[in-house]
Design a protein around this motif. Structure first.
Motif, PDB file in Angstrom:
ATOM      1  N   ILE A   1       0.867  -1.300  -0.187  1.00  0.00           N
ATOM      2  CA  ILE A   1      -0.009  -0.016   0.139  1.00  0.00           C
ATOM      3  C   ILE A   1       0.813   1.275  -0.148  1.00  0.00           C
ATOM      4  CG2 ILE A   1      -1.661   1.239   1.399  1.00  0.00           C
ATOM      5  CD1 ILE A   1      -2.513  -1.522   2.632  1.00  0.00           C
ATOM      6  N   GLY A   2       0.637   2.202  -0.763  1.00  0.00           N
ATOM      7  CA  GLY A   2       1.452   3.391  -1.028  1.00  0.00           C
ATOM      8  C   GLY A   2       1.152   4.341   0.309  1.00  0.00           C
ATOM      9  N   ASP A   3       2.214   5.265   0.685  1.00  0.00           N
ATOM     10  CA  ASP A   3       1.814   6.286   1.839  1.00  0.00           C
ATOM     11  C   ASP A   3       0.507   7.132   1.533  1.00  0.00           C
ATOM     12  OD1 ASP A   3       4.630   5.311   2.609  1.00  0.00           O
ATOM     13  OD2 ASP A   3       5.664   7.139   1.841  1.00  0.00           O
ATOM     14  N   GLU A   4       0.125   7.334   0.521  1.00  0.00           N
ATOM     15  CA  GLU A   4      -1.028   8.379   0.433  1.00  0.00           C
ATOM     16  C   GLU A   4      -2.281   7.383   1.129  1.00  0.00           C
ATOM     17  OE1 GLU A   4      -0.779  11.552   0.178  1.00  0.00           O
ATOM     18  OE2 GLU A   4       1.345  11.072   0.012  1.00  0.00           O
ATOM     19  N   SER A   5      -2.300   6.171   0.571  1.00  0.00           N
ATOM     20  CA  SER A   5      -3.382   5.284   1.155  1.00  0.00           C
ATOM     21  C   SER A   5      -3.173   4.893   2.629  1.00  0.00           C
ATOM     22  CB  SER A   5      -3.427   3.832   0.304  1.00  0.00           C
ATOM     23  OG  SER A   5      -3.613   4.227  -1.064  1.00  0.00           O
ATOM     24  N   ILE A   6      -2.179   4.840   2.863  1.00  0.00           N
ATOM     25  CA  ILE A   6      -1.892   4.745   4.416  1.00  0.00           C
ATOM     26  C   ILE A   6      -2.388   5.982   5.238  1.00  0.00           C
ATOM     27  CG2 ILE A   6      -0.173   4.522   6.408  1.00  0.00           C
ATOM     28  CD1 ILE A   6       1.162   2.350   4.371  1.00  0.00           C
ATOM     29  N   LYS A   7      -1.978   7.119   4.749  1.00  0.00           N
ATOM     30  CA  LYS A   7      -2.281   8.519   5.301  1.00  0.00           C
ATOM     31  C   LYS A   7      -3.722   8.720   5.338  1.00  0.00           C
ATOM     32  CE  LYS A   7       1.893  10.837   4.412  1.00  0.00           C
ATOM     33  NZ  LYS A   7       2.644  11.928   3.334  1.00  0.00           N
ATOM     34  N   LEU A   8      -4.695   7.880   4.604  1.00  0.00           N
ATOM     35  CA  LEU A   8      -6.087   8.163   4.469  1.00  0.00           C
ATOM     36  C   LEU A   8      -6.696   7.573   5.922  1.00  0.00           C
ATOM     37  CD1 LEU A   8      -7.276   6.860   1.010  1.00  0.00           C
ATOM     38  CD2 LEU A   8      -7.080   9.158   1.942  1.00  0.00           C
ATOM     39  N   PHE A   9      -5.954   6.836   6.699  1.00  0.00           N
ATOM     40  CA  PHE A   9      -6.330   6.319   7.926  1.00  0.00           C
ATOM     41  C   PHE A   9      -6.253   7.402   9.018  1.00  0.00           C
ATOM     42  CE2 PHE A   9      -6.032   2.327   5.692  1.00  0.00           C
ATOM     43  CZ  PHE A   9      -7.089   1.457   6.438  1.00  0.00           C
ATOM     44  N   LEU A  10      -5.581   8.526   8.621  1.00  0.00           N
ATOM     45  CA  LEU A  10      -5.666   9.678   9.437  1.00  0.00           C
ATOM     46  C   LEU A  10      -6.802  10.533   9.601  1.00  0.00           C
ATOM     47  CD1 LEU A  10      -1.950  11.002   9.007  1.00  0.00           C
ATOM     48  CD2 LEU A  10      -2.643   9.611  11.068  1.00  0.00           C
ATOM     49  N   LEU A  11      -7.482  10.494   8.435  1.00  0.00           N
ATOM     50  CA  LEU A  11      -8.718  11.061   8.171  1.00  0.00           C
ATOM     51  C   LEU A  11     -10.039  10.903   9.087  1.00  0.00           C
ATOM     52  CD1 LEU A  11      -8.357  11.508   4.244  1.00  0.00           C
ATOM     53  CD2 LEU A  11      -7.739  12.979   6.034  1.00  0.00           C
ATOM     54  N   PRO A  12     -10.416   9.643   9.252  1.00  0.00           N
ATOM     55  CA  PRO A  12     -11.698   9.323   9.881  1.00  0.00           C
ATOM     56  C   PRO A  12     -11.795   9.978  11.093  1.00  0.00           C
ATOM     57  CG  PRO A  12     -10.841   7.196   9.186  1.00  0.00           C
ATOM     58  CD  PRO A  12      -9.601   8.241   8.968  1.00  0.00           C
ATOM     59  N   GLU A  13     -12.942  10.560  11.474  1.00  0.00           N
ATOM     60  CA  GLU A  13     -13.210  11.219  12.839  1.00  0.00           C
ATOM     61  C   GLU A  13     -14.311  10.324  13.517  1.00  0.00           C
ATOM     62  OE1 GLU A  13     -11.813  13.705  14.260  1.00  0.00           O
ATOM     63  OE2 GLU A  13     -10.465  13.759  12.622  1.00  0.00           O
ATOM     64  N   PRO A  14     -14.270  10.336  14.694  1.00  0.00           N
ATOM     65  CA  PRO A  14     -15.241   9.414  15.602  1.00  0.00           C
ATOM     66  C   PRO A  14     -16.726  10.038  15.410  1.00  0.00           C
ATOM     67  CG  PRO A  14     -13.858  10.706  17.012  1.00  0.00           C
ATOM     68  CD  PRO A  14     -13.484  10.785  15.756  1.00  0.00           C
ATOM     69  N   ALA A  15     -17.691   9.229  15.334  1.00  0.00           N
ATOM     70  CA  ALA A  15     -19.097   9.570  15.589  1.00  0.00           C
ATOM     71  C   ALA A  15     -19.727   9.611  16.943  1.00  0.00           C
ATOM     72  CB  ALA A  15     -20.150   8.460  14.894  1.00  0.00           C
ATOM     73  N   ASP A  16     -18.548   9.172  18.067  1.00  0.00           N
ATOM     74  CA  ASP A  16     -19.098   9.369  19.463  1.00  0.00           C
ATOM     75  C   ASP A  16     -18.121   9.837  20.127  1.00  0.00           C
ATOM     76  OD1 ASP A  16     -17.184   7.466  19.566  1.00  0.00           O
ATOM     77  OD2 ASP A  16     -18.260   5.780  19.702  1.00  0.00           O
ATOM     78  N   ASP A  17     -17.877   9.697  21.493  1.00  0.00           N
ATOM     79  CA  ASP A  17     -17.029  10.478  22.379  1.00  0.00           C
ATOM     80  C   ASP A  17     -15.594   9.728  22.330  1.00  0.00           C
ATOM     81  OD1 ASP A  17     -17.848   8.177  23.674  1.00  0.00           O
ATOM     82  OD2 ASP A  17     -18.331   9.321  25.521  1.00  0.00           O
ATOM     83  N   THR A  18     -15.336   8.828  21.491  1.00  0.00           N
ATOM     84  CA  THR A  18     -14.053   8.147  21.401  1.00  0.00           C
ATOM     85  C   THR A  18     -13.102   9.403  21.094  1.00  0.00           C
ATOM     86  OG1 THR A  18     -14.804   6.223  20.719  1.00  0.00           O
ATOM     87  CG2 THR A  18     -12.467   6.650  20.333  1.00  0.00           C
ATOM     88  N   PRO A  19     -11.827   9.631  21.664  1.00  0.00           N
ATOM     89  CA  PRO A  19     -10.753  10.599  21.199  1.00  0.00           C
ATOM     90  C   PRO A  19     -10.563  10.335  19.755  1.00  0.00           C
ATOM     91  CG  PRO A  19     -10.314   9.679  23.487  1.00  0.00           C
ATOM     92  CD  PRO A  19     -11.427   8.819  22.642  1.00  0.00           C
ATOM     93  N   PRO A  20     -10.351  11.232  19.007  1.00  0.00           N
ATOM     94  CA  PRO A  20      -9.974  11.148  17.610  1.00  0.00           C
ATOM     95  C   PRO A  20      -8.686  10.236  17.546  1.00  0.00           C
ATOM     96  CG  PRO A  20     -10.560  13.476  17.718  1.00  0.00           C
ATOM     97  CD  PRO A  20     -10.531  12.902  19.366  1.00  0.00           C
ATOM     98  N   SER A  21      -7.673  10.483  18.304  1.00  0.00           N
ATOM     99  CA  SER A  21      -6.499  10.050  18.234  1.00  0.00           C
ATOM    100  C   SER A  21      -6.551   8.372  18.404  1.00  0.00           C
ATOM    101  CB  SER A  21      -5.228  10.316  19.139  1.00  0.00           C
ATOM    102  OG  SER A  21      -4.896  11.563  18.868  1.00  0.00           O
ATOM    103  N   LEU A  22      -7.519   7.940  19.261  1.00  0.00           N
ATOM    104  CA  LEU A  22      -7.694   6.386  19.466  1.00  0.00           C
ATOM    105  C   LEU A  22      -8.538   5.940  18.412  1.00  0.00           C
ATOM    106  CD1 LEU A  22      -7.557   4.304  21.454  1.00  0.00           C
ATOM    107  CD2 LEU A  22      -9.609   4.916  22.637  1.00  0.00           C
TER     108      LEU A  22
END
Length: 95
Positions: free
Chosen positions: A13-34
């Protein structure tokens, strides 16, 4: 799978595809980093997860983020069969 589609297993998998995993934001109270760590754990092979952690840290995310129950990433995955290599990556990144 259609006969004209070639199944690809283990393709890098290329770096850009891996970096896509930095985009999702939680829909609940889970901290974004977690939330991002969990998504990457579920979606990436260990080699790609290790690369992801480099991008994760460089972007300023927290390897020690905890949910409202006080559980961090390692706490959440520790009982899973394939978790050990991922835990080792996190421990190494934490220093």
């Amino acid at each position: 799978m259609r006969k004209d589609k070639k199944q690809v297993i283990g393709e890098e998998i290329g770096d850009e595809s891996i970096k896509l995993f930095l985009l999702p934001e939680p829909a609940d109270d889970t901290p974004p980093s977690l939330h991002k760590l969990i998504k990457a754990y579920r979606g990436l092979r260990i080699d790609d997860f290790e690369r992801f952690i480099g991008f994760f840290v460089a972007a300023g995310y927290d390897l020690g983020a905890r949910n409202v129950k006080g559980q961090d990433f390692i706490d959440l995955i520790a009982d899973q069969h394939q978790a050990r290599p991922y835990i080792e990556v996190i421990e190494a990144a934490r220093g």
